[in-house]
Design an enzyme around this catalytic site. Structure first.
Site, PDB file in Angstrom:
ATOM      1  N   GLY A 202     -16.853  45.951 -46.152  1.00 46.10           N
ATOM      2  CA  GLY A 202     -16.310  45.573 -44.682  1.00 46.10           C
ATOM      3  C   GLY A 202     -17.201  44.732 -43.858  1.00 46.10           C
ATOM      4  N   ASN A 203     -17.105  44.444 -42.713  1.00 43.61           N
ATOM      5  CA  ASN A 203     -17.918  43.453 -41.739  1.00 43.61           C
ATOM      6  C   ASN A 203     -17.758  43.860 -40.502  1.00 43.61           C
ATOM      7  OD1 ASN A 203     -15.583  42.000 -40.194  1.00 43.61           O
ATOM      8  ND2 ASN A 203     -14.883  41.539 -42.359  1.00 43.61           N
ATOM      9  N   ARG A 204     -18.740  43.289 -39.497  1.00 45.05           N
ATOM     10  CA  ARG A 204     -18.889  43.887 -38.115  1.00 45.05           C
ATOM     11  C   ARG A 204     -17.982  43.455 -37.152  1.00 45.05           C
ATOM     12  NH1 ARG A 204     -24.479  41.860 -38.416  1.00 45.05           N
ATOM     13  NH2 ARG A 204     -23.895  41.371 -36.149  1.00 45.05           N
ATOM     14  N   SER A 205     -16.942  42.820 -37.558  1.00 43.59           N
ATOM     15  CA  SER A 205     -15.957  42.318 -36.342  1.00 43.59           C
ATOM     16  C   SER A 205     -15.271  43.550 -35.850  1.00 43.59           C
ATOM     17  CB  SER A 205     -14.462  42.153 -37.079  1.00 43.59           C
ATOM     18  OG  SER A 205     -13.526  41.539 -36.183  1.00 43.59           O
TER      19      SER A 205
END
Ligand code: C5P
Length: 397
Positions: A202-205
């Site tokens: 995933g990512n930190r958005s």
């Protein structure tokens, strides 16, 4: 503004509505029906608004009080609205101060029904509400579903919560002709690409920017749908939220909707790749071994691949997080992805990007010079983007 209060148990919550509106800077004239006075006292409202609550059509303050109230109001909201008051309003009765004020005003009117679920579902009530909405243009806000008055069980009939009523009033006051009734689609948040049933890439958005845009477009009167990945912040009240997890799900959800929208904003941080072969069972350290290789497959570029499905004349906005050559890279993406505007952020700036409340953006337009904006909150940036987009939406008509 005029806050009308009629005789239902939810009237106690209207004191909170009056207080919140006053704290936001509104001059709130509370007009109570006789029934409202059985549940809550005028003094309660005076205590929070600093203005006397009005109850009497034939008061000594001037017979034309209802005309003044109706004339002066920028918005009239009736909360709670009983079945009886809905029927009186639908008939155009003028037998107390509140019903008379409704006839005297030309401001937007909001009706927030609150009653027993059977009374709400009754065809008479439904017919009256339909008339108020369709023939008179009143906004019907709520009711919500949930626990009703003591002993009445649960169902649709609860008054909308005070905070939401305040939002609805904000929307009535903030209506922008460029946005009112327009359909807006926004992607927001990260995506999660499963490695196995419990792990993902995933990512930190956080979803903050997409949600700020969604709220701002809704407050301007648009009909907003957000296709949101697993976000870290609460969803705004007004927009429809379609929750998805993976890029493929987001792609499908956008594909189903993008043919009908006037404005598309691609604010999601979509994972560019997904594990090619996610495991059906939880991966075990002992079985995987000391070196673990993950095969990755490119995800669809949602903005680019749904370009041909967009309605002719629709306006489309993208985002780009860059570490170098901000404007040049953004300009290339305008063409590749069919955007009218790219909001470009510098990923190296600590006040921009993921997980922070602020943003530092350059607006790169298809037509015209790039605009480098100062540091501002994501809500301020959302307003700025929509101001710019309003001109394009006007052109698309
Ligand atoms: O190419 P880049 O990822 O920088 O482009 C960012 C823009 O494209 C954003 O508006 C993002 O929401 C959109 N995008 C997308 N689908 C992807 C990757 C990016 O819609 N798979």
């Amino acid at each position: 503004m005029v806050l009308g209060v009629t005789g239902g148990i939810a009237a106690y919550k209207s004191v909170q509505v009056a207080r919140d509106l006053t704290r936001l800077g509104a001059e709130v004239d509370v007009v109570m029906t006789a029934g409202a006075g059985r549940f809550v006292r005028p003094l309660s409202f005076e205590g929070v608004t600093g203005r006397p609550a009005l109850t009497d059509l034939f008061s000594a303050d001037g017979a034309a009080q209802h005309i003044r109230l109706g004339y002066d109001a920028d918005v009239v909201c009736v909360a709670p609205t009983t079945a009886d008051f809905i029927a009186r309003a639908a008939q155009g009765r003028a037998n107390d101060l509140l019903s008379t004020t409704l006839l005297a005003t030309r401001a937007p009117v909001l009706i927030s029904p609150a009653m027993n679920d059977r009374m709400f579902a009754h065809p008479q009530t439904q017919r009256n509400l339909k008339h108020l909405h369709e023939a008179l243009g009143y906004a019907i806000v709520g009711p919500a579903s949930g626990p009703l008055a003591f002993g009445e069980g649960e169902g649709p009939g609860r008054m909308l919560e005070p905070g939401y009523i305040v939002q609805e009033i904000g929307r009535a006051l903030g209506a922008d002709p460029a946005f009112t009734g327009r359909k807006v689609l926004i992607t927001a948040g990260p995506t999660r690409e499963p490695l196995d049933p419990v792990r993902y890439l995933g990512n930190r958005s956080s979803g903050r920017m997409g949600f700020a845009l969604a709220e701002a477009a809704w407050l301007r009167g648009a009909d907003v749908c957000v296709v949101a990945g697993p976000v870290a912040v609460p969803a705004p009240y007004g927009p429809e939220i379609v929750s998805v997890e993976t890029a493929l799900e987001m792609h499908a959800a956008v594909g189903e909707r993008v043919g009908e929208t006037d404005l598309n904003i691609f604010a999601a941080a979509v994972a560019d790749f997904r594990p090619t072969d996610p495991s059906e069972d939880k991966l075990k350290r002992a079985e995987v071994g000391p070196e673990f290789q993950i095969g990755l497959t490119a995800n669809p570029d949602i903005a680019a691949e749904t370009k041909s499905l967009r309605r002719g004349g629709a306006v489309t906005v993208g985002f780009a997080l860059e570490t170098s050559d901000l404007v040049e890279n953004a300009q290339r993406k305008l063409d590749d992805k069919g955007f009218d505007l790219i909001v470009a952020n510098d990923a190296t700036d600590p006040l921009a990007g993921f997980d922070v409340d602020t943003n530092v953006a350059t607006l790169v337009w298809r037509e015209g010079e790039p605009e480098a904006l100062p540091t501002m909150t994501k809500h301020e940036l959302a307003e700025r983007i929509l101001q710019g987009v309003a001109a394009l939406l006007g052109e698309g008509e």
